[in-house]
Design a protein around this motif. Structure first.
Motif, mmCIF file in Angstrom:
data_model
loop_
_atom_site.group_PDB
_atom_site.id
_atom_site.type_symbol
_atom_site.label_atom_id
_atom_site.label_comp_id
_atom_site.label_asym_id
_atom_site.label_seq_id
_atom_site.Cartn_x
_atom_site.Cartn_y
_atom_site.Cartn_z
ATOM 1 N N UNK A 115 0.789 -1.233 0.000
ATOM 2 C CA UNK A 115 0.000 0.000 0.000
ATOM 3 C C UNK A 115 0.816 1.275 0.000
ATOM 4 N N UNK A 116 2.111 1.160 0.079
ATOM 5 C CA UNK A 116 2.899 2.392 0.203
ATOM 6 C C UNK A 116 4.093 2.404 -0.730
ATOM 7 N N UNK A 118 4.989 2.477 -5.128
ATOM 8 C CA UNK A 118 4.491 2.524 -6.498
ATOM 9 C C UNK A 118 5.405 1.703 -7.396
ATOM 10 N N UNK A 119 4.808 0.728 -8.053
ATOM 11 C CA UNK A 119 5.595 -0.218 -8.846
ATOM 12 C C UNK A 119 5.925 0.336 -10.215
ATOM 13 N N UNK A 120 6.801 1.328 -10.250
ATOM 14 C CA UNK A 120 7.239 1.885 -11.532
ATOM 15 C C UNK A 120 8.751 2.007 -11.489
ATOM 16 N N UNK A 131 4.845 -11.581 -6.687
ATOM 17 C CA UNK A 131 4.119 -12.666 -7.337
ATOM 18 C C UNK A 131 4.811 -14.018 -7.224
ATOM 19 N N UNK B 27 3.656 6.507 -14.814
ATOM 20 C CA UNK B 27 4.710 7.046 -13.940
ATOM 21 C C UNK B 27 4.463 6.805 -12.459
ATOM 22 N N UNK B 28 3.277 6.326 -12.101
ATOM 23 C CA UNK B 28 2.919 6.276 -10.687
ATOM 24 C C UNK B 28 2.391 7.626 -10.249
ATOM 25 N N UNK B 29 1.579 7.619 -9.209
ATOM 26 C CA UNK B 29 0.906 8.848 -8.797
ATOM 27 C C UNK B 29 1.907 9.905 -8.331
ATOM 28 N N UNK B 30 2.854 9.496 -7.498
ATOM 29 C CA UNK B 30 3.698 10.532 -6.894
ATOM 30 C C UNK B 30 4.708 11.110 -7.876
ATOM 31 N N UNK B 31 5.086 10.328 -8.873
ATOM 32 C CA UNK B 31 6.032 10.853 -9.856
ATOM 33 C C UNK B 31 5.320 11.544 -11.010
ATOM 34 N N UNK B 115 -1.317 -0.702 -7.504
ATOM 35 C CA UNK B 115 0.136 -0.838 -7.610
ATOM 36 C C UNK B 115 0.874 0.467 -7.858
ATOM 37 N N UNK B 116 0.154 1.540 -8.013
ATOM 38 C CA UNK B 116 0.847 2.777 -8.386
ATOM 39 C C UNK B 116 0.389 3.960 -7.568
ATOM 40 N N UNK B 117 -0.006 3.677 -6.327
ATOM 41 C CA UNK B 117 -0.475 4.753 -5.458
ATOM 42 C C UNK B 117 -0.070 4.421 -4.031
ATOM 43 N N UNK B 118 0.426 5.411 -3.322
ATOM 44 C CA UNK B 118 0.821 5.195 -1.937
ATOM 45 C C UNK B 118 -0.252 5.759 -1.012
ATOM 46 N N UNK B 119 -0.769 4.889 -0.166
ATOM 47 C CA UNK B 119 -1.905 5.262 0.670
ATOM 48 C C UNK B 119 -1.461 5.991 1.928
ATOM 49 N N UNK B 120 -0.981 7.211 1.755
ATOM 50 C CA UNK B 120 -0.607 8.036 2.900
ATOM 51 C C UNK B 120 -1.199 9.423 2.717
ATOM 52 N N UNK B 122 -3.091 12.503 2.004
ATOM 53 C CA UNK B 122 -4.343 12.770 1.274
ATOM 54 C C UNK B 122 -4.928 11.496 0.678
ATOM 55 N N UNK B 123 -4.069 10.492 0.450
ATOM 56 C CA UNK B 123 -4.545 9.290 -0.214
ATOM 57 C C UNK B 123 -4.877 8.158 0.755
ATOM 58 N N UNK B 180 -2.078 -8.283 -11.489
ATOM 59 C CA UNK B 180 -0.620 -8.338 -11.436
ATOM 60 C C UNK B 180 -0.036 -9.122 -12.600
#
Lengths: 209, 209
Positions: A115-116, A118-120, A131, B27-31, B115-120, B122-123, B180
């Motif tokens: 959850x924390x 990002x797989x990029x 996996x 790119x993933x959310x944070x990037x 897979x492309x977001x970190x749950x911290x 705001x998220x 996945x």
DNA sequence: CTATTTACATACATTGTTGATTGTATATAA
DNA sequence: TTATATACAATCAACAATGTATGTAAATAG
């Protein structure tokens, strides 16, 4: 305070890894600067860059250090060759969740990976790493279910391959729900019952008619 | 190109959301900087900031837009009241995965959330948003299994609550594995068989003895 | 017709992060 | 004892991202 012995250096390394785990867990991987990690570890960025090339290297070192405990989980599956393969399956699943409950480092690491992170880019390979144990576990489950079938313990109309697929999905989903649920939720206590129910579905004898 | 009509503005908004989805996915959310999103949408950051307060607002707008299709999935569960509730369960699961296969926007959105977001920060709330449908689906599954039991379709020794828990874990894990796995893997083709097997486990009559 | 609002674009000021470089005290080997 | 490698600290320049402030032309209201 400067240059110390090799043992001290190793301790510093582990401190940095621990600090990284806590900071990754709290801030998420991408919002964790190595400055934050250094501060949490009580060292400076220089020390972090000395021990690790970059954030990705630190991440993988943390992963390897924290998850060493888990690798024994499915070895457990075939340690119990003597008895009931369905019991062995159940026990290996239970062992996994018990380890997760008792080892905060492993749990936090999985929470980070689930959850924390990002797989990029540099982290894209982590997805494969997550996996792979699933695929391996599936193979071992298939073997165990085949044994159970041969022993007449499992309902004869069931296909071992299909059962392994069903069980792998079950465990992965259960683990996700377990991780995502806040500690103290009913979920966490029900897990062992759910595993028992899952395996009992396959038995010849109805579980607790 | 400047001030256009309200319809054009709405089209711009949707373009930005689409661009956000693609960029988040790549790119993933944070990037993903809002500059990247703007470029992908063919506008400037000014336009993005006009329509959305910040990256989080854009993320949630994307989520809502892309997942509207899915909300109908479990309504499906009770549309088929006429027939077999176990069939209804199976069909609702199949419907969900079919929708995922045919709607790239929904699939990409789930990939981003998984897979492309970190749950911290705001998220952090996204985690709850991901869990809620699971809880709701579990409740509906329980009802359906109760009906199946009452109708004598399900094996009588099975507990509807336990079966619902098992099925929810199964679906979540299956979905995770599905997401996945790279497209083209065997996984994706086996899904409907796996669902059938899963539900058949609960039937009185052995599936395909 | 004008006044105001809308829907953007442009420019800027601030902040955070990175990785490299340099400094230095200590451990260790010769 | 000395030389060198080691383990870390401290500083710095460059860049990237964010949010805001301001500019502006077209749409729309009155």
């Amino acid at each position: 305070m400067v240059r110390r012995t090799k043992e001290d250096a190793e301790r510093t390394r582990l401190q940095i890894i621990e600090a990284a785990r806590k900071t990754f867990h709290q801030c998420g991987v991408s919002r964790t600067s190595l400055e934050k990690v250094a501060a949490a570890a009580g060292v400076t960025r220089g020390a972090v860059y000395w021990h690790f090339a970059d954030k990705a290297a630190l991440f993988f070192a943390m992963r390897e250090t924290s998850l060493a405990v888990i690798d024994r989980a499915d070895a457990f599956l075939f340690g119990d060759e003597s008895g009931d393969p369905l019991d062995a399956i159940e026990q290996s699943m239970v062992y996994f969740f018990r380890t997760m409950s008792t080892c905060p480092a492993a749990r936090e690491t999985y929470e980070i990976m689930s959850f924390r992170c990002e797989y990029v880019d540099e982290f894209a390979s982590v997805l494969q790493e997550v996996n792979r144990p699933c695929v391996e576990f599936q193979a071992k489950l298939t073997t165990a279910y085949q044994q159970a079938l041969a022993l007449g313990i499992m309902r004869p109309e069931l296909d071992p391959d299909a059962m392994a697929l069903d069980s792998v999905s079950f465990v992965r989903g259960l683990f996700n729900n377990w991780l995502a649920s806040s500690p103290g939720t009913e979920w966490r206590d029900q897990v062992e019952d759910m595993i028992h129910t899952h395996v009992a579905l396959r038995r010849i004898t109805p579980p607790r008619a």
